[in-house]
Write a protein that holds these residues in place. Structure first.
Motif, mmCIF file in Angstrom:
data_model
loop_
_atom_site.group_PDB
_atom_site.id
_atom_site.type_symbol
_atom_site.label_atom_id
_atom_site.label_comp_id
_atom_site.label_asym_id
_atom_site.label_seq_id
_atom_site.Cartn_x
_atom_site.Cartn_y
_atom_site.Cartn_z
ATOM 1 N N LEU A 133 0.834 -1.205 0.000
ATOM 2 C CA LEU A 133 0.000 0.000 0.000
ATOM 3 C C LEU A 133 0.872 1.260 0.000
ATOM 4 O O LEU A 133 0.535 2.253 -0.650
ATOM 5 N N LEU A 134 1.979 1.197 0.713
ATOM 6 C CA LEU A 134 2.915 2.323 0.721
ATOM 7 C C LEU A 134 3.492 2.530 -0.682
ATOM 8 O O LEU A 134 3.560 3.653 -1.178
ATOM 9 N N ARG A 135 3.867 1.444 -1.339
ATOM 10 C CA ARG A 135 4.417 1.553 -2.704
ATOM 11 C C ARG A 135 3.387 2.136 -3.672
ATOM 12 O O ARG A 135 3.721 2.986 -4.494
ATOM 13 N N MET A 136 2.140 1.684 -3.571
ATOM 14 C CA MET A 136 1.083 2.227 -4.443
ATOM 15 C C MET A 136 0.891 3.721 -4.191
ATOM 16 O O MET A 136 0.741 4.503 -5.134
ATOM 17 N N SER A 137 0.889 4.105 -2.935
ATOM 18 C CA SER A 137 0.701 5.518 -2.578
ATOM 19 C C SER A 137 1.856 6.367 -3.096
ATOM 20 O O SER A 137 1.648 7.467 -3.609
ATOM 21 N N TRP A 138 3.055 5.828 -2.985
ATOM 22 C CA TRP A 138 4.236 6.565 -3.439
ATOM 23 C C TRP A 138 4.207 6.723 -4.955
ATOM 24 O O TRP A 138 4.476 7.799 -5.491
ATOM 25 N N ARG A 139 3.859 5.643 -5.678
ATOM 26 C CA ARG A 139 3.774 5.734 -7.155
ATOM 27 C C ARG A 139 2.747 6.770 -7.585
ATOM 28 O O ARG A 139 2.980 7.548 -8.519
#
Length: 167
Positions: free
Chosen positions: A34-40
């Motif tokens: 979820l952190l990776r999706m938010s960062w992207r």
């Protein structure tokens, strides 16, 4: 309300520490997807390069080079935090501390020291016996790119990453 003075200059490179409110939490590694999706998603709105990053259970460190012209890293972290909280389904207060810590990278030696700090952080905190053991780190990209050896961190080592505008 306190107004923080942040150092910004176009195309700047910065080191950040961003922390959860609950320092005993493992939320970031449990929900790293979820952190990776938010960062992207935030990166699409606020252009930047990730020079180094590590996600720890309760905090993260990153070295970023901004490309949005305004170096609006405050908005970037706001977008990442909001996106993560929303994807997590948070109701009530945010899991994040309201602020973040930032340091302007001044030269290549400063950059090298902060990239090394980022990569060695899981060992420093006792989450891994070696840098290579921690999966949530840009260290693995450095190894794939041939910049660092897999056993980096066992002995003193450095990496040279050019600062924008420097030869």
């Amino acid at each position: 309300m306190v107004r923080y003075r942040r150092n910004r200059f176009s195309g700047g490179t910065y080191f950040f520490t961003v922390t959860l409110r609950d320092r005993r939490s493992d939320l970031l590694v449990r929900h790293v997807d979820l952190l990776r999706m938010s960062w992207r998603s935030a990166r699409a709105r606020i252009p930047h390069d990730v020079l180094a990053a590590v996600v720890m259970p309760d905090h993260l460190h990153a070295v970023l080079r901004m490309h949005d012209g305004a170096d609006d890293y405050s908005r970037l972290w706001q977008d990442i935090k909001k996106g993560f909280s929303r994807r997590l389904g948070c109701v009530g207060p945010s899991p994040w501390q309201s602020r973040f810590w930032e340091h302007t990278i001044r030269n290549e030696a400063d950059l090298r020291a902060h990239v090394d700090y980022v990569h060695f952080n899981p060992v420093k905190h006792g989450y891994a016996a070696s840098v290579a053991e921690w999966p949530f780190s840009s260290f693995h990209q450095y190894v794939r790119d041939g910049v660092l050896p897999m056993d980096w961190g066992a002995e003193s080592a450095t990496v040279a990453i050019p600062i924008a505008g420097e030869a």
